[in-house]
Write a protein that holds these residues in place. Sequence first.
Motif, short mmCIF file in Angstrom:
data_model
loop_
_atom_site.label_atom_id
_atom_site.label_comp_id
_atom_site.label_asym_id
_atom_site.label_seq_id
_atom_site.Cartn_x
_atom_site.Cartn_y
_atom_site.Cartn_z
N ALA A 73 0.83 -1.21 0.00
CA ALA A 73 0.00 0.00 0.00
C ALA A 73 0.86 1.26 0.00
O ALA A 73 0.60 2.21 -0.74
CB ALA A 73 -0.93 -0.01 1.21
N GLY A 74 1.91 1.26 0.83
CA GLY A 74 2.82 2.39 0.84
C GLY A 74 3.58 2.52 -0.47
O GLY A 74 3.80 3.63 -0.97
N GLY A 75 3.99 1.40 -1.04
CA GLY A 75 4.69 1.44 -2.32
C GLY A 75 3.83 2.00 -3.43
O GLY A 75 4.29 2.78 -4.28
N LEU A 162 -0.37 9.64 0.63
CA LEU A 162 0.68 8.81 1.22
C LEU A 162 0.64 8.90 2.74
O LEU A 162 0.78 7.88 3.44
CB LEU A 162 2.04 9.26 0.69
CG LEU A 162 3.25 8.54 1.31
CD1 LEU A 162 3.21 7.05 1.01
CD2 LEU A 162 4.55 9.16 0.80
N GLN A 163 0.44 10.11 3.27
CA GLN A 163 0.35 10.27 4.71
C GLN A 163 -0.84 9.49 5.27
O GLN A 163 -0.74 8.82 6.30
CB GLN A 163 0.22 11.75 5.06
CG GLN A 163 0.10 12.03 6.55
CD GLN A 163 1.32 11.61 7.33
OE1 GLN A 163 2.43 11.61 6.80
NE2 GLN A 163 1.14 11.26 8.59
N HIS A 164 -1.97 9.55 4.55
CA HIS A 164 -3.16 8.80 4.99
C HIS A 164 -2.90 7.30 4.93
O HIS A 164 -3.34 6.55 5.80
CB HIS A 164 -4.35 9.17 4.12
CG HIS A 164 -5.58 8.37 4.42
ND1 HIS A 164 -6.30 8.51 5.59
CD2 HIS A 164 -6.23 7.39 3.70
CE1 HIS A 164 -7.32 7.67 5.59
NE2 HIS A 164 -7.29 6.99 4.46
N THR A 165 -2.18 6.85 3.89
CA THR A 165 -1.85 5.43 3.78
C THR A 165 -0.98 4.99 4.95
O THR A 165 -1.18 3.90 5.51
CB THR A 165 -1.12 5.16 2.45
OG1 THR A 165 -1.98 5.53 1.36
CG2 THR A 165 -0.75 3.69 2.32
N HIS A 166 -0.03 5.81 5.34
CA HIS A 166 0.81 5.48 6.50
C HIS A 166 -0.03 5.39 7.76
O HIS A 166 0.15 4.46 8.58
CB HIS A 166 1.90 6.54 6.67
CG HIS A 166 2.99 6.42 5.66
ND1 HIS A 166 3.97 7.37 5.50
CD2 HIS A 166 3.27 5.46 4.74
CE1 HIS A 166 4.81 6.99 4.54
NE2 HIS A 166 4.40 5.84 4.07
N GLU A 167 -0.95 6.33 7.93
CA GLU A 167 -1.80 6.30 9.12
C GLU A 167 -2.69 5.05 9.13
O GLU A 167 -2.86 4.39 10.15
CB GLU A 167 -2.66 7.56 9.17
CG GLU A 167 -1.85 8.84 9.37
CD GLU A 167 -2.68 10.09 9.17
OE1 GLU A 167 -3.85 9.95 8.76
OE2 GLU A 167 -2.16 11.20 9.41
N GLU A 172 -3.90 -0.57 10.93
CA GLU A 172 -4.12 -1.98 10.60
C GLU A 172 -3.08 -2.88 11.27
O GLU A 172 -3.42 -3.96 11.77
CB GLU A 172 -4.09 -2.16 9.08
CG GLU A 172 -5.28 -1.52 8.37
CD GLU A 172 -5.14 -1.56 6.86
OE1 GLU A 172 -4.03 -1.89 6.38
OE2 GLU A 172 -6.13 -1.26 6.16
N VAL A 173 -1.82 -2.44 11.29
CA VAL A 173 -0.79 -3.23 11.94
C VAL A 173 -1.04 -3.29 13.45
O VAL A 173 -0.88 -4.34 14.09
CB VAL A 173 0.61 -2.66 11.64
CG1 VAL A 173 1.68 -3.34 12.49
CG2 VAL A 173 0.94 -2.82 10.17
N THR A 174 -1.45 -2.16 14.02
CA THR A 174 -1.73 -2.13 15.46
C THR A 174 -2.87 -3.07 15.80
O THR A 174 -2.81 -3.82 16.78
CB THR A 174 -2.07 -0.69 15.90
OG1 THR A 174 -0.98 0.18 15.58
CG2 THR A 174 -2.33 -0.64 17.40
N GLU A 175 -3.94 -3.04 14.99
CA GLU A 175 -5.07 -3.94 15.24
C GLU A 175 -4.63 -5.40 15.14
O GLU A 175 -4.99 -6.23 16.00
CB GLU A 175 -6.18 -3.66 14.24
CG GLU A 175 -6.89 -2.33 14.46
CD GLU A 175 -7.94 -2.05 13.41
OE1 GLU A 175 -7.94 -2.74 12.37
OE2 GLU A 175 -8.77 -1.15 13.61
N ALA A 176 -3.85 -5.73 14.10
CA ALA A 176 -3.38 -7.11 13.95
C ALA A 176 -2.46 -7.51 15.10
O ALA A 176 -2.51 -8.64 15.60
CB ALA A 176 -2.66 -7.28 12.61
N TYR A 177 -1.62 -6.59 15.53
CA TYR A 177 -0.69 -6.87 16.63
C TYR A 177 -1.46 -7.14 17.93
O TYR A 177 -1.17 -8.10 18.65
CB TYR A 177 0.24 -5.67 16.80
CG TYR A 177 1.34 -5.85 17.80
CD1 TYR A 177 2.56 -6.40 17.44
CD2 TYR A 177 1.17 -5.45 19.12
CE1 TYR A 177 3.58 -6.57 18.36
CE2 TYR A 177 2.18 -5.61 20.05
CZ TYR A 177 3.39 -6.18 19.67
OH TYR A 177 4.38 -6.34 20.58
N LEU A 178 -2.45 -6.30 18.22
CA LEU A 178 -3.24 -6.50 19.43
C LEU A 178 -4.08 -7.77 19.35
O LEU A 178 -4.34 -8.41 20.37
CB LEU A 178 -4.13 -5.28 19.67
CG LEU A 178 -3.39 -3.97 19.99
CD1 LEU A 178 -4.37 -2.83 20.17
CD2 LEU A 178 -2.52 -4.12 21.22
#
Length: 458
Positions: A73-75, A162-167, A172-178
């Motif tokens: 997504a960032g790419g 791009l900034q929105h994609t990073h956010e 999403e990573v935080t949700e998956a991590y938790l």
Amino acid sequence: MNCSPIPIISLGLLLACGCTVVQPTNLGAKLVPLVPDQPQPGPPASTTATAPTIAAPGTLAACIELAMVQNEAGGIARERIIQAEFGEQAVVAASRPSVSLEGRHERRKDVGGGGSGSFGSFLEPTDNEFKLRAETPLYSGFRNRSARRAAQAWRASRMASLQHTHERTTLEVTEAYLEVLNAVHQGETLRSQLALQQAQVDQMKLREAASDARHSEVLLRQAQAAETNAAVIAASQDEAVARETLAFQVGRAAQNALADPAIALPGNLSLAALRKAALRTRSDLAALKSAITARREEVETVRRGYRPEVSLAGDYFLGRGGIAEDVDWVISLEMSWNLADSGRRAAQLGEARSLIGEAILSHRKQLRQLDLDLRRILAEIRGAQARADALQQSLTLANSAFEQATAEYEAGVGQNLEVLTAQDQRLRAQLSIRQQALRLQLLAAELRVATGQPLVSQ
């Protein structure tokens, strides 16, 4: 809060994340490492489900950092910024001078011309010219200025995107991590609960041997332990799926952590066969693959713009007046070669190549999503089948406990409350089995969709 250690093997999904397992005390607190407790004694391995042997995630900050680099997504967002920058360069170049080499070879037939035969005068060349042509736009109704402003606005828009994609990636990573941490803690809690229930079963058997407890009580405790064992199986599979989802969000490829190709799958298909069928039948994957081909052809189209252009033109005059020399028709061979265009062609080529990169990233992300979906579905099918077997054992024990409690109550040695408790346990086991059957049907539907098969036969 402390927890027991989590098994780590070399085939873990997130070894590159590094560091130790962390647990947020609350959503706004700083992450701190977990200090593992001493291993707790558990029930025998033959009677309990085992935890998934998958590596623990690293710190949340490390996972987010990896995602910013590896997630497609960032790419894709960065490629779109590159496209906007090249688009702005092309607009600027269009308002600057250009230089081209031009040549012209012309043959014509004069009206009533002589020569050998009717084409005599046409056979001789009448005009040859070669020239360097320099051209610069002076006024175009301020269209170039508007186009440049539009290109700058697009670039700003894609920087914000791009900034929105990073956010969004961070969320999403935080949700998956938790989800991973939650699954780990839930599994540990259930395994501890199962160990206690197994200990209760052992105590009830000792009491039964000493004539201090009835057999129905032992059966009821065993049914409860079997039900908890089914929950442990489900929690173990949930943890594995959560780790796989975290690996996907981070941007890493699947590493065979969930689905074992040696396990018999629905329809006796292997994971590789299901993936091959999906690649063959899914229209979204075919569309993305065709998009890559189209983008590559666009690059070739722009690259060939550096080559000379040759054209053949013919004019047949129906009537001409006010000229010194009248002709019937003219055939001309023209050549044009753009030598310098202030970088306009190079900007177009850079934008076209960036579009290829975006198409490749989109296709790669969809392939990873396909792998994740297939592995998750097959893993959940395997877990649902194992849980259904455990629940069937729980139902068998609950039926025996109910029959035993009923017989003891009718014999006057038991209580009505024990009969009701055994009946409640039996109903809960029946409900859980029905839910698992429905879950298996839903998973079968998901599997058909993931492999591009219609849900309803045509």
